[in-house]
Design an enzyme around this catalytic site. Structure first.
Site, PDB file in Angstrom:
ATOM      1  N   TYR A  84      48.268 -29.910 -38.293  1.00 23.93           N
ATOM      2  CA  TYR A  84      49.539 -29.539 -38.911  1.00 23.93           C
ATOM      3  C   TYR A  84      50.597 -29.678 -37.825  1.00 23.93           C
ATOM      4  O   TYR A  84      50.536 -28.985 -36.800  1.00 23.93           O
ATOM      5  CB  TYR A  84      49.486 -28.107 -39.428  1.00 23.93           C
ATOM      6  CG  TYR A  84      50.754 -27.675 -40.133  1.00 23.93           C
ATOM      7  CD1 TYR A  84      50.903 -27.824 -41.501  1.00 23.93           C
ATOM      8  CD2 TYR A  84      51.811 -27.122 -39.411  1.00 23.93           C
ATOM      9  CE1 TYR A  84      52.060 -27.434 -42.147  1.00 23.93           C
ATOM     10  CE2 TYR A  84      52.979 -26.737 -40.047  1.00 23.93           C
ATOM     11  CZ  TYR A  84      53.094 -26.893 -41.413  1.00 23.93           C
ATOM     12  OH  TYR A  84      54.250 -26.512 -42.048  1.00 23.93           O
ATOM     13  N   TYR A 150      53.456 -23.410 -33.548  1.00 22.80           N
ATOM     14  CA  TYR A 150      52.656 -24.633 -33.452  1.00 22.80           C
ATOM     15  C   TYR A 150      51.863 -24.668 -32.145  1.00 22.80           C
ATOM     16  O   TYR A 150      50.651 -24.915 -32.144  1.00 22.80           O
ATOM     17  CB  TYR A 150      53.563 -25.855 -33.554  1.00 22.80           C
ATOM     18  CG  TYR A 150      52.881 -27.152 -33.184  1.00 22.80           C
ATOM     19  CD1 TYR A 150      51.935 -27.727 -34.029  1.00 22.80           C
ATOM     20  CD2 TYR A 150      53.185 -27.802 -31.991  1.00 22.80           C
ATOM     21  CE1 TYR A 150      51.300 -28.913 -33.681  1.00 22.80           C
ATOM     22  CE2 TYR A 150      52.564 -28.989 -31.651  1.00 22.80           C
ATOM     23  CZ  TYR A 150      51.619 -29.542 -32.494  1.00 22.80           C
ATOM     24  OH  TYR A 150      50.992 -30.712 -32.145  1.00 22.80           O
TER      25      TYR A 150
END
Length: 311
Positions: A84, A150
Site C-alpha cells: 500500500y 506509511y
C-alpha cells in the site's frame, strides 16, 4: 480492527541459523504484486520462472487465501512486491495501510515456513527520517525512525518478515521507469515529463535528499542478491544522491525542455504525510555481497530517458 503494533515480534536477522530448504534453485519464484512496476520488471527478468500474482489474483491480507494458493507450490522464493503506497491517504486511513504492509506479512511468513523457501520483503527509505540532522547515508544497522504512517507500516512489515530467518529485506527509494498494467507506471520522472508538455514553470521540493532509482536496475539487483544465502536486510538504490528539485532540473535539461524549475520547501508543498529530509541509503553491504554497486542515479536517468525517447 485497528492494527496493534505491540503484537509485532521484534527480532534481528538470524543469518547464522541454517534453514534446511526443500526448494531447488531451478524452481519457480512467486512474485506478489506482479501488476506493479517492480513486480512486472522482476517477472520480465524471470521469464518462465515467474509465478506472478496480481492483487486481484491473490489478496495477501487474507490468510486462508494465501495459504491455499501458496502452500503447495514448488517455489524457490517468495518475492513480496505488493504494498500500500498511498502515503498521504494512509494518514487518514491507517488501517488499510497496516493490513497490507504489516499484518499480511504474517501470512507470507507462515507460507514460507511451509514451503521452506526464502521470503523477499520489499521496503523503503521512508523507515528513516526522524533524525533531522542526518547528512550521511544510512546503513542497514542504523535505527529506523519513520515519520509517517506509511513508513511505520513498512517498518512493521520488516520486523514481521525478520521472524523467518530465511529472509531478504530490501529497502529502496523513489522507483521510476517500470511498467504497470503494460504501461509506464506513475512516478516522479514520468509526472515531470507529462507536466512539462503544458507548463513553462514547475514548483518542486528542494529540501528532501534521497536517491531516485531505476526499476530495471533494482529488479536485476534483487534477483542477483537472492541467488545467495546471505539473508538479512539490504539497501539497494542507484548510487549517489539528489533532491527532487535537482532531479527534475536534470530531466528537463537532458530533454532540452525550457521549463523553469522553482525550488520550494516541504512545508510549502503541504503534503499530509511528512517525508524524510534526508533518506540516502548506503548500499555498501549489497556491493560487498554481489560484487559491485549499482550505476549512479545520473547514468540511470540517462538510460531511462534514452529508452523513453527510443519508443
Amino acid at each position: 480492527m485497528r492494527f496493534n503494533e505491540s503484537y509485532i515480534i521484534l527480532t534481528k536477522p538470524i543469518n547464522q541459523f541454517y534453514i534446511p530448504m526443500i526448494c531447488k534453485p531451478t524452481h519457480p519464484i512467486v512474485v506478489l504484486g506482479a501488476g506493479g512496476q517492480l513486480g512486472q520488471e522482476i517477472c520480465k527478468n524471470l521469464q518462465s520462472r515467474a509465478l506472478p500474482f496480481t492483487r486481484l489474483a491473490l489478496d495477501i491480507t487474507n490468510r486462508f487465501t494465501v495459504l491455499r494458493q501458496l502452500r503447495d507450490l514448488p517455489a524457490s522464493a517468495v518475492i513480496n512486491a505488493a504494498a500500500y503506497t498511498q502515503v498521504d491517504f494512509a494518514e487518514v486511513d491507517p488501517d488499510i495501510c497496516y493490513s497490507v504492509n504489516a499484518q499480511a506479512i504474517y501470512h507470507l511468513v507462515e507460507a514460507c515456513r511451509l514451503l521452506k523457501c526464502p521470503l523477499v520483503q520489499l521496503s523503503t527509505d521512508f523507515v528513516f527520517g526522524g533524525d533531522r540532522t542526518r547528512q550521511s547515508p544510512y546503513s542497514e544497522d542504523d535505527l529506523p525512525k519513520p515519520l509517517s504512517v506509511y513508513g511505520r507500516s513498512k517498518l512493521a512489515g520488516e520486523q514481521i518478515a525478520a521472524t523467518w530467518p530465511a529472509h531478504f529485506i530490501i529497502r529502496t527509494c523513489g522507483l521510476y521507469g517500470g511498467l504497470s498494467a503494460n504501461a509506464e507506471a506513475p512516478s516522479f520522472a514520468k509526472t515531470m515529463l507529462e507536466l512539462a508538455e503544458n507548463h513553462l514553470s514547475l514548483r518542486v521540493v528542494a529540501d528532501q535528499r534521497c536517491t531516485p532509482s531505476y526499476v530495471p536496475h533494482i529488479a536485476q539487483a534483487i534477483l542477483k542478491l537472492i541467488q545467495t544465502e546471505a539473508y538479512g536486510t539490504y539497501h539497494i538504490t542507484n548510487a549517489g544522491s539528489t533532491t527532487w528539485y535537482e532531479f527534475a532540473s536534470t530531466i528537463f535539461q537532458r530533454q532540452g525542455l525550457g521549463v523553469s524549475v522553482i525550488p520550494i520547501s516541504s512545508a510549502d508543498w503541504g503534503a499530509a504525510a511528512a517525508r524524510p529530509h534526508y533518506s540516502v541509503l548506503s548500499c555498501s553491504k549489497y556491493a560487498s555481497v554481489c560484487g559491485a554497486p549499482l550505476p549512479s542515479w545520473e547514468l540511470a536517468l540517462k538510460e531511462y530517458l534514452d529508452y523513453r525517447n527510443s519508443i
